[in-house]
Design an enzyme around this catalytic site. Structure first.
Site, PDB file in Angstrom:
ATOM      1  N   ARG A 103      40.694  39.264  85.063  1.00  0.00           N
ATOM      2  CA  ARG A 103      41.578  39.468  86.209  1.00  0.00           C
ATOM      3  C   ARG A 103      40.722  39.572  87.465  1.00  0.00           C
ATOM      4  O   ARG A 103      39.767  40.344  87.491  1.00  0.00           O
ATOM      5  CB  ARG A 103      42.353  40.766  85.961  1.00  0.00           C
ATOM      6  CG  ARG A 103      43.348  41.115  87.011  1.00  0.00           C
ATOM      7  CD  ARG A 103      44.129  42.350  86.595  1.00  0.00           C
ATOM      8  NE  ARG A 103      43.453  43.583  86.942  1.00  0.00           N
ATOM      9  CZ  ARG A 103      44.077  44.722  87.205  1.00  0.00           C
ATOM     10  NH1 ARG A 103      45.382  44.795  87.118  1.00  0.00           N
ATOM     11  NH2 ARG A 103      43.406  45.799  87.515  1.00  0.00           N
ATOM     12  N   THR A 107      42.831  39.758  93.937  1.00  0.00           N
ATOM     13  CA  THR A 107      44.169  39.138  93.945  1.00  0.00           C
ATOM     14  C   THR A 107      45.022  39.592  92.761  1.00  0.00           C
ATOM     15  O   THR A 107      46.231  39.378  92.745  1.00  0.00           O
ATOM     16  CB  THR A 107      44.043  37.603  93.866  1.00  0.00           C
ATOM     17  OG1 THR A 107      43.459  37.276  92.578  1.00  0.00           O
ATOM     18  CG2 THR A 107      43.153  37.056  94.966  1.00  0.00           C
ATOM     19  N   ASP A 203      38.944  51.333  83.478  1.00  0.00           N
ATOM     20  CA  ASP A 203      38.732  49.932  83.100  1.00  0.00           C
ATOM     21  C   ASP A 203      38.366  49.878  81.620  1.00  0.00           C
ATOM     22  O   ASP A 203      37.285  50.313  81.213  1.00  0.00           O
ATOM     23  CB  ASP A 203      37.612  49.339  83.960  1.00  0.00           C
ATOM     24  CG  ASP A 203      37.452  47.848  83.713  1.00  0.00           C
ATOM     25  OD1 ASP A 203      37.288  47.443  82.539  1.00  0.00           O
ATOM     26  OD2 ASP A 203      37.513  47.076  84.682  1.00  0.00           O
ATOM     27  N   ASP A 206      35.103  47.957  80.580  1.00  0.00           N
ATOM     28  CA  ASP A 206      33.878  48.678  80.951  1.00  0.00           C
ATOM     29  C   ASP A 206      33.668  49.896  80.062  1.00  0.00           C
ATOM     30  O   ASP A 206      32.540  50.210  79.668  1.00  0.00           O
ATOM     31  CB  ASP A 206      33.946  49.134  82.416  1.00  0.00           C
ATOM     32  CG  ASP A 206      33.800  47.960  83.384  1.00  0.00           C
ATOM     33  OD1 ASP A 206      33.596  46.821  82.923  1.00  0.00           O
ATOM     34  OD2 ASP A 206      33.914  48.193  84.604  1.00  0.00           O
TER      35      ASP A 206
HETATM   36  C1  PRP Z   1      41.865  43.978  81.649  1.00  0.00           C
HETATM   37  C2  PRP Z   1      42.725  44.175  80.420  1.00  0.00           C
HETATM   38  C3  PRP Z   1      43.755  43.087  80.563  1.00  0.00           C
HETATM   39  C4  PRP Z   1      43.943  43.003  82.067  1.00  0.00           C
HETATM   40  C5  PRP Z   1      45.217  43.718  82.422  1.00  0.00           C
HETATM   41  O1  PRP Z   1      40.961  42.946  81.433  1.00  0.00           O
HETATM   42  O2  PRP Z   1      41.995  44.123  79.231  1.00  0.00           O
HETATM   43  O3  PRP Z   1      43.341  41.831  80.028  1.00  0.00           O
HETATM   44  O4  PRP Z   1      42.818  43.678  82.656  1.00  0.00           O
HETATM   45  O5  PRP Z   1      45.560  43.510  83.748  1.00  0.00           O
HETATM   46  P1  PRP Z   1      46.841  42.657  84.177  1.00  0.00           P
HETATM   47  O6  PRP Z   1      47.966  43.067  83.310  1.00  0.00           O
HETATM   48  O7  PRP Z   1      47.047  43.036  85.622  1.00  0.00           O
HETATM   49  O8  PRP Z   1      46.496  41.194  84.024  1.00  0.00           O
HETATM   50  P2  PRP Z   1      39.860  42.522  82.527  1.00  0.00           P
HETATM   51  O9  PRP Z   1      40.393  41.426  83.403  1.00  0.00           O
HETATM   52  O10 PRP Z   1      39.354  43.738  83.222  1.00  0.00           O
HETATM   53  O11 PRP Z   1      38.726  41.865  81.639  1.00  0.00           O
HETATM   54  P3  PRP Z   1      37.760  42.529  80.529  1.00  0.00           P
HETATM   55  O12 PRP Z   1      38.605  42.785  79.315  1.00  0.00           O
HETATM   56  O13 PRP Z   1      36.734  41.463  80.314  1.00  0.00           O
HETATM   57  O14 PRP Z   1      37.167  43.777  81.096  1.00  0.00           O
HETATM   58  N1  URA Z   2      42.742  46.699  83.404  1.00  0.00           N
HETATM   59  C1  URA Z   2      42.155  47.818  82.945  1.00  0.00           C
HETATM   60  O1  URA Z   2      41.172  47.751  82.194  1.00  0.00           O
HETATM   61  N2  URA Z   2      42.661  49.010  83.328  1.00  0.00           N
HETATM   62  C2  URA Z   2      43.727  49.120  84.134  1.00  0.00           C
HETATM   63  O2  URA Z   2      44.152  50.255  84.433  1.00  0.00           O
HETATM   64  C3  URA Z   2      44.328  47.942  84.596  1.00  0.00           C
HETATM   65  C4  URA Z   2      43.821  46.744  84.212  1.00  0.00           C
END
Ligand code: PRP
Ligand code: URA
Length: 213
Positions: A103, A107, A203, A206
């Site tokens: 994500r 944006t 997150d 992370d």
């Molecule tokens: C996080 C999570 C989802 C997304 C949720 O992933 O694991 O995939 O954000 O947000 P949304 O509903 O607004 O799309 P992230 O993009 O942080 O990637 P990661 O798993 O690699 O940390």
């Molecule tokens: N992605 C995450 O990992 N945490 C949040 O709270 C939202 C999106």
């Protein structure tokens, strides 16, 4: 779309530990897996089975076997990967496809950077794994991907879900006309101004694997 939020004290206990900012990554990963063990039982309630015969040491009787084509489990990388083992413990003969999505934190739009899925998902039940449903952009993108390849029943398993993301998924799956179930451990209060789930756990990627940028 049907929403399932199992009410269980062990689920609530493990979520409390996940939320705690002092929980370290190894513990966070173990808790994620334990939560998926609990959620996957509910998530597979409608998994398709076919009657079969089984011979016991004493007699022959009827039982069931998982139907073909086998269910497809799709973790959304990165964070969804931490849910894969917990799901596969329950359905070890499932196949696994992968979607890498990130994500954009400005944006809030998702970007797909990896895809390894069967080209034809006709007649397939798919189980999508992502711990966080925030705006719904990432999970919605995954569901659109699977629906375009012919999946006819999609079950999404999330740990935390914001009401905004649930509403988005409802609208999307209605528009696509696809059967979808959403199993979540906790329906949260809201999204904050940065698109983070509140009270949430921060997150997820992370906390599972460390900061990646
Ligand atoms: C996080 C999570 C989802 C997304 C949720 O992933 O694991 O995939 O954000 O947000 P949304 O509903 O607004 O799309 P992230 O993009 O942080 O990637 P990661 O798993 O690699 O940390
Ligand atoms: N992605 C995450 O990992 N945490 C949040 O709270 C939202 C999106």
């Amino acid at each position: 779309m049907d929403l399932h939020a199992p009410d269980h004290p062990l689920i609530a206990h493990k979520i409390t530990l996940l939320r705690d900012a002092n929980t370290d990554s190894p513990t966070f990963r173990a808790l994620t897996s334990e939560l998926v063990n609990l959620l996957s039982y509910e998530a597979t309630r409608d998994v398709r089975v076919t009657p079969c015969e089984v011979t016991t040491p004493l007699t022959t009787t009827t039982g069931v076997a998982l139907s073909r084509p086998r269910p497809l489990v799709v973790p959304i990388l990165r964070a969804g990967l931490a849910m894969l083992e917990g799901m596969m413990q329950l359905v070890p003969s499932a196949e696994v496809g992968f979607l890498g999505m990130i994500r954009d934190e400005e944006t809030l739009q998702p970007m797909t950077y990896a895809e390894r899925l069967p080209a034809d998902l006709s007649g397939r039940q798919c189980y999508v794994l992502d711990p966080m449903l925030a705006t719904g952009g990432s999970l919605g993108g995954a569901v659109e991907f699977l629906a375009a390849r012919g999946a006819d029943h999609i079950v999404c398993i999330c740990i935390l879900a914001a009401p905004e993301g649930i509403a988005y998924m409802r609208e999307l799956t209605d528009k696509l006309g696809i059967r979808c179930d959403l199993v979540v451990a906790s329906v949260e209060e809201r999204l904050n101004e940065h698109g983070y789930i509140m009270p949430g756990l921060g997150d997820a990627g992370d906390r599972l694997y460390g900061v990646a940028h």
